[in-house]
Design an enzyme around this catalytic site. Sequence first.
Site, PDB file in Angstrom:
ATOM      1  N   CYS A   1     -21.951 -36.091 -44.307  1.00  0.00           N
ATOM      2  CA  CYS A   1     -21.463 -35.317 -45.467  1.00  0.00           C
ATOM      3  C   CYS A   1     -21.147 -36.195 -46.671  1.00  0.00           C
ATOM      4  O   CYS A   1     -21.189 -35.749 -47.805  1.00  0.00           O
ATOM      5  CB  CYS A   1     -20.172 -34.581 -45.126  1.00  0.00           C
ATOM      6  SG  CYS A   1     -20.129 -33.908 -43.496  1.00  0.00           S
TER       7      CYS A   1
ATOM      8  N   HIS B   1     -21.530 -26.643 -39.742  1.00  0.00           N
ATOM      9  CA  HIS B   1     -22.830 -26.880 -40.368  1.00  0.00           C
ATOM     10  C   HIS B   1     -23.812 -27.271 -39.256  1.00  0.00           C
ATOM     11  O   HIS B   1     -23.392 -27.751 -38.196  1.00  0.00           O
ATOM     12  CB  HIS B   1     -22.760 -28.072 -41.338  1.00  0.00           C
ATOM     13  CG  HIS B   1     -22.266 -27.751 -42.706  1.00  0.00           C
ATOM     14  ND1 HIS B   1     -21.320 -28.514 -43.346  1.00  0.00           N
ATOM     15  CD2 HIS B   1     -22.592 -26.770 -43.583  1.00  0.00           C
ATOM     16  CE1 HIS B   1     -21.095 -28.022 -44.555  1.00  0.00           C
ATOM     17  NE2 HIS B   1     -21.853 -26.961 -44.729  1.00  0.00           N
TER      18      HIS B   1
HETATM   19  C1  CIR Z   1     -16.046 -28.053 -46.858  1.00  0.00           C
HETATM   20  O1  CIR Z   1     -15.411 -27.209 -46.251  1.00  0.00           O
HETATM   21  O2  CIR Z   1     -16.998 -27.774 -47.564  1.00  0.00           O
HETATM   22  C2  CIR Z   1     -15.616 -29.505 -46.755  1.00  0.00           C
HETATM   23  N1  CIR Z   1     -14.216 -29.566 -46.509  1.00  0.00           N
HETATM   24  C3  CIR Z   1     -16.375 -30.212 -45.671  1.00  0.00           C
HETATM   25  C4  CIR Z   1     -17.833 -30.352 -45.945  1.00  0.00           C
HETATM   26  C5  CIR Z   1     -18.558 -31.097 -44.893  1.00  0.00           C
HETATM   27  N2  CIR Z   1     -19.902 -31.311 -45.274  1.00  0.00           N
HETATM   28  C6  CIR Z   1     -20.913 -31.448 -44.442  1.00  0.00           C
HETATM   29  O3  CIR Z   1     -20.765 -31.266 -43.225  1.00  0.00           O
HETATM   30  N3  CIR Z   1     -22.101 -31.705 -44.958  1.00  0.00           N
END
Ligand code: CIR
Length: 253
Positions: free
Chosen positions: A248, A161
Amino acid sequence: MFKNVIVKTPGKTYVNGLTTSDLGTPILEKALEQHTFYIAALKQCGVEVTELQANENYPDSTFVEDTAVLTPGFAVVSNPGATTRNGEIIEMEPVLKKFYDKIYRIEAPGTLDGGDILQIEDHFYIGISARTNHEGAKQLKQILESENYKATIVELEKFFHLKTGVNYIGEGIILAAGEFVDHADFNSYKKIIVPTEEEYAANCIRVNDYVIVPAGFPKTKKNIEDAGFKTIEVDTTEFRKLDGGLSCLSLRF
Ligand code: CIR
């Protein structure tokens, strides 16, 4: 200043969440403990924390950041790019309605994860990633510009991201790792360079008077403190196993 934060407890299915890492399966008990410490750190920063119950149907739903983009005046409900996560927005929208009268939505075929959205003062950067596509980015840009914010679309090369590799900690300073160490879109900001071996620590969050930093990255912590910030360390090993970082785990507004 942030007044509110939304978080969501990891459920039992958290261990089955998505990942690109090879760090192993998260230990649920430890993830829950780390989540509790994360909430305590946020409270220390003086915000009111809304704690949502776990939803076992969505293993990744503790990563609430991906479901929305929030500003003082309006919310944008995202359209998460991973199919197993898309339904997370259904539960989030009613929660946002308690705080916001004005809510926009990213509509299919646009996809967008909040983790790809970085706000630096009145300027938003929108990352194009495996989760956020050009259509989603274009929709968000239009919404933001209609609300008098600036918006720039940034193509990601390697990071998962946008905020995996670049974050704003205030006072004109960004934390930059990897492809963002020398990136045309961010070269006008003062930078704290995050060394390769501490790359994960590029994802810190400024919450009011503190920068919350992940535990175990001493160089970056020191650099942030030397720049004049107070830090709070939080252990995030069980979230890192599923590609998650400090940002996140919450929506801050
Ligand atoms: C995913 O793959 O969507 C989750 N395991 C991790 C999301 C991380 N979110 C973020 O960086 N905002």
